[in-house]
Design a protein around this motif. Structure first.
Motif, PDB file in Angstrom:
ATOM      1  N   PHE A  83      43.117  74.798  28.976  1.00  0.00           N
ATOM      2  CA  PHE A  83      43.481  74.382  27.617  1.00  0.00           C
ATOM      3  C   PHE A  83      43.216  72.877  27.496  1.00  0.00           C
ATOM      4  O   PHE A  83      44.142  72.073  27.498  1.00  0.00           O
ATOM      5  N   PRO A  84      41.927  72.512  27.417  1.00  0.00           N
ATOM      6  CA  PRO A  84      41.594  71.085  27.432  1.00  0.00           C
ATOM      7  C   PRO A  84      41.860  70.413  26.090  1.00  0.00           C
ATOM      8  O   PRO A  84      41.858  71.070  25.053  1.00  0.00           O
ATOM      9  N   ALA A  85      42.065  69.093  26.151  1.00  0.00           N
ATOM     10  CA  ALA A  85      42.340  68.354  24.922  1.00  0.00           C
ATOM     11  C   ALA A  85      41.055  68.057  24.157  1.00  0.00           C
ATOM     12  O   ALA A  85      41.023  68.118  22.933  1.00  0.00           O
ATOM     13  N   GLY A  86      39.988  67.761  24.869  1.00  0.00           N
ATOM     14  CA  GLY A  86      38.755  67.339  24.181  1.00  0.00           C
ATOM     15  C   GLY A  86      37.807  68.499  23.943  1.00  0.00           C
ATOM     16  O   GLY A  86      38.142  69.660  24.170  1.00  0.00           O
ATOM     17  N   ALA A  87      36.619  68.147  23.458  1.00  0.00           N
ATOM     18  CA  ALA A  87      35.600  69.165  23.187  1.00  0.00           C
ATOM     19  C   ALA A  87      34.978  69.626  24.499  1.00  0.00           C
ATOM     20  O   ALA A  87      34.605  68.805  25.331  1.00  0.00           O
ATOM     21  N   VAL A  88      34.896  70.925  24.706  1.00  0.00           N
ATOM     22  CA  VAL A  88      34.313  71.500  25.925  1.00  0.00           C
ATOM     23  C   VAL A  88      33.412  72.644  25.490  1.00  0.00           C
ATOM     24  O   VAL A  88      33.697  73.320  24.497  1.00  0.00           O
ATOM     25  N   SER A  89      32.326  72.868  26.245  1.00  0.00           N
ATOM     26  CA  SER A  89      31.392  73.911  25.812  1.00  0.00           C
ATOM     27  C   SER A  89      31.897  75.304  26.188  1.00  0.00           C
ATOM     28  O   SER A  89      32.739  75.464  27.086  1.00  0.00           O
ATOM     29  N   VAL A 189      59.370  68.056  26.837  1.00  0.00           N
ATOM     30  CA  VAL A 189      58.434  68.090  27.966  1.00  0.00           C
ATOM     31  C   VAL A 189      59.224  67.902  29.252  1.00  0.00           C
ATOM     32  O   VAL A 189      60.245  67.218  29.274  1.00  0.00           O
ATOM     33  N   LEU A 190      58.738  68.545  30.335  1.00  0.00           N
ATOM     34  CA  LEU A 190      59.441  68.463  31.622  1.00  0.00           C
ATOM     35  C   LEU A 190      58.941  67.296  32.464  1.00  0.00           C
ATOM     36  O   LEU A 190      59.593  66.880  33.404  1.00  0.00           O
ATOM     37  N   SER A 191      57.733  66.817  32.145  1.00  0.00           N
ATOM     38  CA  SER A 191      57.154  65.736  32.948  1.00  0.00           C
ATOM     39  C   SER A 191      56.069  65.043  32.125  1.00  0.00           C
ATOM     40  O   SER A 191      55.818  65.426  30.978  1.00  0.00           O
ATOM     41  N   ASP A 192      55.403  64.082  32.744  1.00  0.00           N
ATOM     42  CA  ASP A 192      54.309  63.381  32.054  1.00  0.00           C
ATOM     43  C   ASP A 192      53.078  64.276  31.898  1.00  0.00           C
ATOM     44  O   ASP A 192      52.142  63.931  31.192  1.00  0.00           O
ATOM     45  N   ASP A 193      53.067  65.410  32.599  1.00  0.00           N
ATOM     46  CA  ASP A 193      51.937  66.325  32.571  1.00  0.00           C
ATOM     47  C   ASP A 193      52.263  67.448  31.579  1.00  0.00           C
ATOM     48  O   ASP A 193      52.759  68.499  31.946  1.00  0.00           O
ATOM     49  N   TYR A 194      51.997  67.217  30.303  1.00  0.00           N
ATOM     50  CA  TYR A 194      52.389  68.177  29.282  1.00  0.00           C
ATOM     51  C   TYR A 194      51.145  68.766  28.627  1.00  0.00           C
ATOM     52  O   TYR A 194      50.032  68.305  28.854  1.00  0.00           O
ATOM     53  N   SER A 195      51.376  69.784  27.798  1.00  0.00           N
ATOM     54  CA  SER A 195      50.238  70.534  27.261  1.00  0.00           C
ATOM     55  C   SER A 195      49.549  69.803  26.107  1.00  0.00           C
ATOM     56  O   SER A 195      50.142  68.982  25.405  1.00  0.00           O
ATOM     57  N   THR A 196      48.308  70.187  25.884  1.00  0.00           N
ATOM     58  CA  THR A 196      47.507  69.674  24.770  1.00  0.00           C
ATOM     59  C   THR A 196      48.241  69.804  23.431  1.00  0.00           C
ATOM     60  O   THR A 196      48.108  68.947  22.554  1.00  0.00           O
ATOM     61  N   SER A 197      49.031  70.883  23.276  1.00  0.00           N
ATOM     62  CA  SER A 197      49.677  71.116  21.978  1.00  0.00           C
ATOM     63  C   SER A 197      50.705  70.036  21.640  1.00  0.00           C
ATOM     64  O   SER A 197      51.036  69.841  20.473  1.00  0.00           O
ATOM     65  N   ILE A 198      51.214  69.335  22.649  1.00  0.00           N
ATOM     66  CA  ILE A 198      52.216  68.292  22.417  1.00  0.00           C
ATOM     67  C   ILE A 198      51.563  67.034  21.840  1.00  0.00           C
ATOM     68  O   ILE A 198      52.199  66.195  21.215  1.00  0.00           O
ATOM     69  N   GLN A 199      50.248  66.938  22.060  1.00  0.00           N
ATOM     70  CA  GLN A 199      49.588  65.666  21.760  1.00  0.00           C
ATOM     71  C   GLN A 199      49.596  65.290  20.285  1.00  0.00           C
ATOM     72  O   GLN A 199      49.521  64.122  19.947  1.00  0.00           O
ATOM     73  N   PHE A 200      49.695  66.303  19.399  1.00  0.00           N
ATOM     74  CA  PHE A 200      49.638  65.880  17.998  1.00  0.00           C
ATOM     75  C   PHE A 200      50.941  65.204  17.579  1.00  0.00           C
ATOM     76  O   PHE A 200      50.935  64.270  16.803  1.00  0.00           O
ATOM     77  N   VAL A 201      52.066  65.610  18.169  1.00  0.00           N
ATOM     78  CA  VAL A 201      53.331  64.888  17.895  1.00  0.00           C
ATOM     79  C   VAL A 201      53.267  63.506  18.546  1.00  0.00           C
ATOM     80  O   VAL A 201      53.638  62.493  17.938  1.00  0.00           O
ATOM     81  N   GLN A 202      52.761  63.471  19.778  1.00  0.00           N
ATOM     82  CA  GLN A 202      52.635  62.185  20.484  1.00  0.00           C
ATOM     83  C   GLN A 202      51.803  61.191  19.661  1.00  0.00           C
ATOM     84  O   GLN A 202      52.193  60.039  19.471  1.00  0.00           O
ATOM     85  N   ARG A 203      50.679  61.662  19.140  1.00  0.00           N
ATOM     86  CA  ARG A 203      49.777  60.761  18.393  1.00  0.00           C
ATOM     87  C   ARG A 203      50.371  60.308  17.067  1.00  0.00           C
ATOM     88  O   ARG A 203      50.119  59.202  16.616  1.00  0.00           O
ATOM     89  N   LEU A 204      51.147  61.197  16.441  1.00  0.00           N
ATOM     90  CA  LEU A 204      51.809  60.774  15.203  1.00  0.00           C
ATOM     91  C   LEU A 204      52.832  59.684  15.506  1.00  0.00           C
ATOM     92  O   LEU A 204      52.950  58.691  14.796  1.00  0.00           O
ATOM     93  N   LEU A 285      31.749  63.154  13.179  1.00  0.00           N
ATOM     94  CA  LEU A 285      30.377  62.925  13.656  1.00  0.00           C
ATOM     95  C   LEU A 285      30.383  62.153  14.972  1.00  0.00           C
ATOM     96  O   LEU A 285      29.479  62.277  15.791  1.00  0.00           O
ATOM     97  N   PHE A 286      31.432  61.353  15.191  1.00  0.00           N
ATOM     98  CA  PHE A 286      31.456  60.469  16.362  1.00  0.00           C
ATOM     99  C   PHE A 286      32.479  60.892  17.408  1.00  0.00           C
ATOM    100  O   PHE A 286      32.492  60.375  18.513  1.00  0.00           O
ATOM    101  N   ASP A 287      33.391  61.795  17.049  1.00  0.00           N
ATOM    102  CA  ASP A 287      34.498  62.115  17.955  1.00  0.00           C
ATOM    103  C   ASP A 287      34.573  63.641  18.147  1.00  0.00           C
ATOM    104  O   ASP A 287      34.882  64.386  17.201  1.00  0.00           O
ATOM    105  N   GLY A 288      34.302  64.073  19.399  1.00  0.00           N
ATOM    106  CA  GLY A 288      34.249  65.511  19.692  1.00  0.00           C
ATOM    107  C   GLY A 288      35.574  66.213  19.444  1.00  0.00           C
ATOM    108  O   GLY A 288      35.604  67.355  18.997  1.00  0.00           O
ATOM    109  N   SER A 289      36.706  65.539  19.719  1.00  0.00           N
ATOM    110  CA  SER A 289      37.988  66.227  19.544  1.00  0.00           C
ATOM    111  C   SER A 289      38.284  66.429  18.051  1.00  0.00           C
ATOM    112  O   SER A 289      38.913  67.414  17.666  1.00  0.00           O
TER     113      SER A 289
END
Ligand code: NAP
Length: 338
Positions: A83-89, A189-204, A285-289
């Motif tokens: 379940f990667p955060a960025g664009a993957v093929s 989150v249980l640790s610093d190693d959390y899932s991609t789905s948490i990232q949108f709250v983190q970024r906000l 156009l410039f950001d894969g995610s």
């Protein structure tokens, strides 16, 4: 319940909560991780009695370790999948998801496992077409992976669940199977190693997004999702079922409003304005995610977990509470500096 259950991918976010709940309910848990060097760290994070949790090295793309991990297990929750955060093929994502599910099924059957629960996703249900009844997607819907704009992760979950169900139809007699299909998972989150789905709250929260795109998700709490897995493992007489685990569909702007209303000054970096669609398309156009989500602009993918509620008596908690608990735990752990 007593007995031994295998939870694959013990280093993962959802698997961690599931392992804790299973141990609390009396199960002994076997878990797989790719590299046993991570065992001490995962044990420390989970904090369960050492004798109730055993680790096995196994990779989704290799046979080594799976027979040992399954030995003595009556039940399996196959949670691991990339379940990667960025664009993957597609080529990077689909083989481990599909072949990993098939590998886990094959070794489970050989070990005499009675119930196999696959962690699939709403990604396997709600993409590439509108809902059949015009309002919300149900467990009867399947993503069309050939539709334009369907990304690699969505394809990987759809292909893996279909392959698992096809395998079960041909080889699975004697082993019960069902899938849990979660929406976007939030919660502490249980640790610093959390899932991609948490990232949108983190970024906000950390102010790294300038405004809200017209994009949203149905939300489910990780604690309730773990409970749904437990019910899917323990409830007698299930076979072939698909259990949507999800709640209310919320636009990112609504999530931001909850953060501001409930966290006060700690939410001061949460944006206040919208990002116009054309700006997001330009950024893509410039950001894969961003390219991965730009197809979601303006889409509402509401889901109906009614079947899960009816069969398993399950529902997720108030979505706003999950959002607040996600944010509070990111701040408490110092992951987000406010
Ligand atoms: P996560 O924290 O990233 O966990 C993914 C797990 O899969 C990790 O333990 C990871 O191991 C393991 N994994 C990945 N590739 C592997 C490989 N080649 N071999 C062995 N293990 C591998 O994500 P999560 O949110 O807990 O996701 C767990 C499951 O839920 C996945 O199947 C995901 O598709 C599904 N799901 C998640 C969400 C969500 O919003 N979070 C929604 C719907 C469905 P490492 O630690 O070694 O990388």
């Amino acid at each position: 319940m007593s007995g031994t259950v295998l939870v694959t991918g013990g280093s993962g976010y959802i698997a961690g909560f599931l392992i804790r709940q299973l141990v609390e309910r009396g199960w002994t848990v076997n878990t797989t991780i790719r590299n046993l060097a991570k065992e001490a760290q995962v044990r420390a994070t989970l904090g369960v009695a050492p004798e109730k949790l055993r680790f096995f090295a196994a990779d989704l793309e290799q046979d080594a370790g799976w027979a040992e991990a399954m030995a003595g297990c009556s039940h399996v929750a196959h949670v691991a999948s990339p379940f990667p955060a960025g664009a993957v093929s597609d080529d990077v994502l689909i083989p481990p998801a599909r072949d990993g599910a098939l590998r886990a099924l094959r070794f489970a059957k050989a070990a005499g496992v009675k119930r196999f629960v696959l962690t699939s996703s709403v990604a396997a249900i709600a993409y590439g077409h509108p809902p059949a009844n015009g309002a919300a997607f149900t467990e009867r819907d399947w993503t069309d992976i050939n539709a334009p704009g369907v990304g690699a992760y969505i394809k990987s979950k759809t292909v893996a669940e279909r392959a698992a169900r096809d395998w079960m139809a041909e080889h699975g007699a004697g082993m019960e199977f069902c899938s849990v299909n979660p929406s976007a998972v939030l919660g502490p989150v249980l640790s610093d190693d959390y899932s991609t789905s948490i990232q949108f709250v983190q970024r906000l929260l950390d102010g790294s997004v300038p405004g809200f795109p017209r994009i949203g998700f149905a939300v489910v709490d990780v604690r309730d999702l773990a409970d749904l897995h437990v019910r899917a493992l323990e409830t007698p007489g299930l076979d072939g079922e698909r259990f949507i685990g999800g709640g209310r569909f919320m636009q990112m702007e609504e999530v931001g409003a909850v953060l501001r209303a409930r966290l006060g000054d700690k939410a001061r970096k949460v944006p206040k304005r919208r990002v116009p669609d054309f700006v997001l398309r330009l950024m893509a156009l410039f950001d894969g995610s961003i390219r991965q989500v730009v197809g979601e602009l303006g889409r509402v993918r509401a889901i109906d977990p009614g079947h899960t509620a009816q069969v398993l008596g399950w529902r997720t908690r108030d979505e706003e509470q999950s959002i607040v608990d996600t944010a509070e735990s990111l701040i408490e752990r110092g992951i987000v500096k406010v």
